[in-house]
Design a protein around this motif. Structure first.
Motif, PDB file in Angstrom:
ATOM      1  N   VAL A 122      48.058  30.898  42.988  1.00  0.00           N
ATOM      2  CA  VAL A 122      48.161  30.980  41.529  1.00  0.00           C
ATOM      3  C   VAL A 122      49.634  31.039  41.163  1.00  0.00           C
ATOM      4  CG1 VAL A 122      47.602  32.311  39.471  1.00  0.00           C
ATOM      5  CG2 VAL A 122      45.974  32.198  41.349  1.00  0.00           C
ATOM      6  N   ASN A 170      49.663  34.325  34.844  1.00  0.00           N
ATOM      7  CA  ASN A 170      48.358  33.843  35.303  1.00  0.00           C
ATOM      8  C   ASN A 170      47.773  34.707  36.415  1.00  0.00           C
ATOM      9  OD1 ASN A 170      48.443  31.561  33.568  1.00  0.00           O
ATOM     10  ND2 ASN A 170      49.751  30.484  35.046  1.00  0.00           N
ATOM     11  N   SER A 226      43.344  35.825  37.739  1.00  0.00           N
ATOM     12  CA  SER A 226      42.820  34.975  38.809  1.00  0.00           C
ATOM     13  C   SER A 226      41.381  35.297  39.167  1.00  0.00           C
ATOM     14  CB  SER A 226      43.698  35.110  40.059  1.00  0.00           C
ATOM     15  OG  SER A 226      43.671  36.450  40.532  1.00  0.00           O
TER      16      SER A 226
END
Length: 449
Positions: free
Chosen positions: A257, A262, A266
């Motif tokens: 990732v 972000n 995940s």
């Protein structure tokens, strides 16, 4: 040039000339008084006046009157000199005081006390770091905050991409937290533009730091120094690196990732985090601060996106491990969804060691204050649990655990800055005397904590 600087003190409106004149008068009277005491001949005409006045009152010449008059003049002169000096100093200091109502003596003694405080380096980012700095700035001005710069979300992320610079968000929060007086400037730096335009969502503080960086030809360290002077910051805010860094995470299933913002979304457990470029170049000021530190503190904050990213910077973890300073990890009150779900305190420490090596932490500070049941239930609904303190496992790892109440009833899910700062200072001073953790915990449970 020196003449011009001297004459600046005589500009009308400074309220200094009158006190300088009073001081000069005091010095003049002091000279006259001493002269009368020692019977200097060039002051004989003053003696004649005093003796003539004495004769008119008593009918004879009394030379003891000269001694009395000289003593009186010396006392008056001393008082005038003290008053004049005091007023000049107060006038100058009040011109630069953050709060005109503050007492000069209080400011002076406070600054002396803060200057003598221990040299503390705090490594982290996010809200946890700024909370900690608020608590520590009232105990020492020898503070250095080493801040992560890989944030790529929100206003920071947009400015980072547009100007190819380090993320200013956490730097801004730390500057505000270390400001001598938080108030209007804090609100201004936190203000976010709304509406549907290019400024929408941007923080004024982020824009300010970005503008300063452009003024200083991209030198973020110079920009932070200028902002620190403006905010009267106690201590220093130092980016761990000024390189353009992307943070990535490898999940337990091997998925990668990319991007700090972000990683928490995940949906899977994190195996490790890494940066691109690998081993970013560190700021020299950060390494120097670590080398000179009496105490190095990691956290509180997000484990994989605020604390560990700093330790991925080249040489920072090496310098922390090599330091003779005490190394304290401050555990979060709650686990963090998307990063540390199901982690115990020892799991947090193990993750730090896995990324940075043995010797990065020697002491853990954890909250053992009671948490409201309703709050725990609310946080459990989103995957956050109270931190499980497994002291026995930590002891087996060679790490001592110190428990204390670090929260307030108003905001029990996060550390209370004032309480955390006081407890930390007690721990720091207790460590100098090699106090046992159990004794220290008993000491920290006093009513004033």
């Amino acid at each position: 040039m020196l003449r011009k600087r001297w004459f600046r003190w005589l500009i009308p409106g400074l309220n200094i000339k009158r006190w300088l004149a009073l001081y000069s008068l005091g010095v003049g009277l002091l000279i006259i008084g001493i002269s009368l005491l020692f019977n200097y001949q060039w002051l004989s005409y003053i003696e004649d006046i005093v003796l003539a006045y004495s004769y008119s009152l008593t009918g004879y010449y009394n030379y003891n009157v000269l001694i009395l008059v000289g003593t009186i003049l010396i006392v008056i002169a001393a008082l005038l000199i003290l008053l004049g000096t005091s007023k000049v100093i107060k006038t100058i200091i009040r011109a630069v005081l953050p709060d005109p109502s503050s007492k000069v003596s209080d400011i002076i003694f406070q600054n002396i006390r803060l200057d003598k405080g221990p040299k503390i380096v705090v490594i982290g980012g996010g809200t946890g770091l700024s909370n900690l700095l608020r608590g520590l700035k009232d105990h020492t001005s020898n503070l250095s905050a080493i801040v992560t710069v890989a944030d790529d979300g929100g206003s920071s992320g947009r400015l980072r991409e547009d100007f190819k610079m380090i993320a200013p968000g956490d730097l801004r929060n730390c500057l505000v937290a270390l400001a001598e007086q938080e108030g209007v400037m804090e609100n201004l730096f936190r203000y976010r533009f709304d509406g549907d335009n290019e400024l929408s969502g941007h923080s004024f503080g982020n824009l300010f730091i970005t503008a300063l960086a452009q003024v200083y030809d991209g030198d973020v360290e110079e920009a932070l120094e200028a902002a620190s002077k403006l905010l009267r910051v106690r201590g220093r805010v130092i980016p761990s690196s000024t390189e353009f860094i992307q943070l990535s995470a490898e999940l337990v299933d091997g998925t990668i990732v990319n991007g700090e913002s972000n990683i928490p979304h995940s949906g899977q457990a994190i195996k490790r985090v890494f940066s691109t470029p690998a081993l970013p170049k560190p700021e020299g000021a950060a390494l120097q601060a670590i080398d000179e530190a009496d105490v190095i503190i990691l956290g509180p904050g997000s484990l994989y996106t605020s604390i560990i990213p700093n330790l991925l910077t080249d040489k920072i973890a090496d310098h922390v491990r090599a330091s003779k300073a005490n190394k304290i990890y401050i555990a979060n009150v709650m686990t963090q969804p998307g990063e540390t779900l199901g982690y115990s305190l020892a799991d947090h420490v193990q993750a730090i060691i896995d990324h940075s090596g043995v010797g990065i932490v020697d002491t853990v500070l954890a909250n053992d204050g009671p948490l409201p049941i309703q709050m725990v239930e609310q946080y459990s609904a989103v995957g956050s649990e109270p931190m499980a303190i497994d002291s026995k496992r930590l002891q087996e790892m060679g790490i001592r655990t110190v428990r204390a109440t670090l929260i307030s009833q108003e905001k029990p899910a996060v550390h209370d800055p004032e309480r955390l700062g006081k407890v930390l200072m007690d721990i720091i001073y207790a460590m100098k005397s090699d106090m046992e953790p159990r004794v220290l915990e008993y000491y920290l449970r006093r009513a004033d904590h």
